[in-house]
Write an enzyme that holds these catalytic residues in place. Structure first.
Site, PDB file in Angstrom:
ATOM      1  N   ASP A  25       0.835  -1.204   0.000  1.00  0.00           N
ATOM      2  CA  ASP A  25       0.000   0.000   0.000  1.00  0.00           C
ATOM      3  C   ASP A  25       0.871   1.256   0.000  1.00  0.00           C
ATOM      4  O   ASP A  25       1.963   1.246   0.564  1.00  0.00           O
ATOM      5  CB  ASP A  25      -0.918  -0.027   1.239  1.00  0.00           C
ATOM      6  CG  ASP A  25      -2.054   0.975   1.112  1.00  0.00           C
ATOM      7  OD1 ASP A  25      -2.329   1.459  -0.014  1.00  0.00           O
ATOM      8  OD2 ASP A  25      -2.666   1.300   2.144  1.00  0.00           O
ATOM      9  N   HIS A  42       2.822   3.389  -8.985  1.00  0.00           N
ATOM     10  CA  HIS A  42       2.701   1.956  -9.294  1.00  0.00           C
ATOM     11  C   HIS A  42       3.962   1.447 -10.003  1.00  0.00           C
ATOM     12  O   HIS A  42       4.436   0.352  -9.735  1.00  0.00           O
ATOM     13  CB  HIS A  42       1.465   1.696 -10.149  1.00  0.00           C
ATOM     14  CG  HIS A  42       0.175   2.037  -9.432  1.00  0.00           C
ATOM     15  ND1 HIS A  42      -0.058   1.689  -8.129  1.00  0.00           N
ATOM     16  CD2 HIS A  42      -0.933   2.711  -9.843  1.00  0.00           C
ATOM     17  CE1 HIS A  42      -1.255   2.126  -7.761  1.00  0.00           C
ATOM     18  NE2 HIS A  42      -1.799   2.750  -8.779  1.00  0.00           N
ATOM     19  N   LEU A 136      11.795 -20.231  -4.771  1.00  0.00           N
ATOM     20  CA  LEU A 136      10.761 -19.367  -4.169  1.00  0.00           C
ATOM     21  C   LEU A 136       9.489 -19.497  -4.996  1.00  0.00           C
ATOM     22  O   LEU A 136       9.553 -19.518  -6.225  1.00  0.00           O
ATOM     23  CB  LEU A 136      11.229 -17.904  -4.192  1.00  0.00           C
ATOM     24  CG  LEU A 136      10.199 -16.843  -3.782  1.00  0.00           C
ATOM     25  CD1 LEU A 136       9.981 -16.847  -2.262  1.00  0.00           C
ATOM     26  CD2 LEU A 136      10.633 -15.448  -4.215  1.00  0.00           C
TER      27      LEU A 136
HETATM   28  C1  FPP Z   1      -1.662   0.115  -3.494  1.00  0.00           C
HETATM   29  O1  FPP Z   1      -1.263   1.470  -3.470  1.00  0.00           O
HETATM   30  C2  FPP Z   1      -1.105  -0.569  -4.644  1.00  0.00           C
HETATM   31  C3  FPP Z   1      -1.827  -1.171  -5.644  1.00  0.00           C
HETATM   32  C4  FPP Z   1      -3.304  -1.199  -5.653  1.00  0.00           C
HETATM   33  C5  FPP Z   1      -1.188  -1.788  -6.798  1.00  0.00           C
HETATM   34  C6  FPP Z   1       0.044  -2.584  -6.528  1.00  0.00           C
HETATM   35  C7  FPP Z   1       0.818  -2.716  -7.788  1.00  0.00           C
HETATM   36  C8  FPP Z   1       2.154  -2.702  -7.893  1.00  0.00           C
HETATM   37  C9  FPP Z   1       3.075  -2.613  -6.744  1.00  0.00           C
HETATM   38  C10 FPP Z   1       2.818  -2.711  -9.222  1.00  0.00           C
HETATM   39  C11 FPP Z   1       2.715  -3.942 -10.036  1.00  0.00           C
HETATM   40  C12 FPP Z   1       2.937  -5.214  -9.309  1.00  0.00           C
HETATM   41  C13 FPP Z   1       3.329  -6.355  -9.904  1.00  0.00           C
HETATM   42  C14 FPP Z   1       3.330  -7.613  -9.121  1.00  0.00           C
HETATM   43  C15 FPP Z   1       3.774  -6.410 -11.288  1.00  0.00           C
HETATM   44  P1  FPP Z   1      -2.397   2.579  -3.556  1.00  0.00           P
HETATM   45  O2  FPP Z   1      -2.555   2.966  -4.988  1.00  0.00           O
HETATM   46  O3  FPP Z   1      -3.635   2.095  -2.890  1.00  0.00           O
HETATM   47  O4  FPP Z   1      -1.735   3.724  -2.745  1.00  0.00           O
HETATM   48  P2  FPP Z   1      -2.467   4.845  -1.858  1.00  0.00           P
HETATM   49  O5  FPP Z   1      -3.085   4.131  -0.696  1.00  0.00           O
HETATM   50  O6  FPP Z   1      -1.323   5.716  -1.452  1.00  0.00           O
HETATM   51  O7  FPP Z   1      -3.445   5.535  -2.746  1.00  0.00           O
END
Ligand code: FPP
Length: 260
Positions: A25, A42, A136
């Site tokens: 997050d 992201h 892994l």
């Molecule tokens: C949460 O941060 C993150 C996500 C919903 C997406 C996670 C994706 C990645 C880390 C990139 C791609 C991953 C792979 C495995 C290829 P948020 O957007 O909710 O952040 P915020 O709470 O600050 O708004």
């Protein structure tokens, strides 16, 4: 119930968790703090996934599960969903060779049916190219929700009972657990959430029943090998009791330590 017996074989400290699960997050906030679009967060977050995978390999963690897209993330703006799915596909293409080199087995958990056939095809190819790897197991949760997981397991149980291949009186916790996604893997020992919030957000609800929880104020793009090392050190200090008392755990350890 006999309180000296336990269904949980690992009722003793394990220096290295066999399974680490992570709610990644804070990508959006990380980007906003830098005046960047959320999607830049992201992209930076994908780099943290690589750093954490490498640290898990170094430390001997057997399973890593990361929450990349929840069933609830469909509520986000279309443009962000598009970037997330494109980023997932690009990362998969780029990282596949490295996963093969590093003996990483990839598994995707979640309901892939709403995604394009291109994405589904890529997932099938990457899973099959890495299926025999052993160092892994990397599980990436996409369109995953803990309630969805329990519901699909219940549906499978009901359909087997209906078809007469399963008797109702043998339906117990382990029958349900065996029908959850990733049922062949150990439950998470350590569940990490970054970004400062302290909730599960519908991640691995059943499987995390006995997980040690670790919350980090770092935003996911800031979470690196050192941050994971700190979480693993914190885990190693915890006493996991699985419903037993501390005295029982201490007695069990001293009997293990004493020469017979
Ligand atoms: C949460 O941060 C993150 C996500 C919903 C997406 C996670 C994706 C990645 C880390 C990139 C791609 C991953 C792979 C495995 C290829 P948020 O957007 O909710 O952040 P915020 O709470 O600050 O708004």
């Amino acid at each position: 119930m006999n309180e000296t017996t336990s269904d949980h074989p690992a009722a003793e400290p394990a220096a290295v968790p066999a399974h680490v699960a992570i709610v990644m997050d804070g990508n959006g906030r990380w980007a906003r703090q830098r005046g960047l679009p959320r999607t830049a967060g992201h992209r930076a977050g994908a780099k943290s996934v690589r750093a954490v995978v490498e640290e898990c390999l170094r430390r001997g963690v057997a399973v890593l599960t990361v929450f990349a897209f929840s069933s609830e993330n469909w509520r986000r703006p279309q443009a962000e969903i598009y970037v997330l799915t494109e980023l997932f596909m690009t990362t998969l293409r780029v990282e596949l060779r490295r996963m093969i080199e590093h003996d990483v087995r990839l598994r995707i958990i979640g309901d892939l049916s709403p995604f394009s056939s291109k994405l589904q095809q890529l997932v099938t190819e990457a899973e099959s190219a890495t299926q025999h790897n052993q160092a892994l197991t990397l599980q990436v949760a996409i369109n995953y929700g803990g309630r969805w997981d329990v519901t699909q397991a219940v549906r499978r149980l009901l359909s087997e009972v209906n078809e007469g291949t399963l008797a109702l009186d043998v339906v117990d916790e382990s029958a349900l657990a065996a029908r959850l996604v990733g049922a062949d893997l150990p439950d998470p020992d350590l569940l990490i959430r970054t970004g400062g919030e302290k909730r599960l957000s519908n991640f691995l609800l059943w499987q995390a029943a006995y997980s040690e929880l670790y919350f980090s104020d770092l935003m996911w793009p800031e979470f690196d090998a050192d941050a994971l090392a700190l979480a693993l050190t914190d885990f190693a200090r915890r006493q996991r009791r699985f419903g037993q008392t501390s005295e029982q755990i201490r007695a069990r350890h001293s009997s293990v330590m004493e020469p017979s």
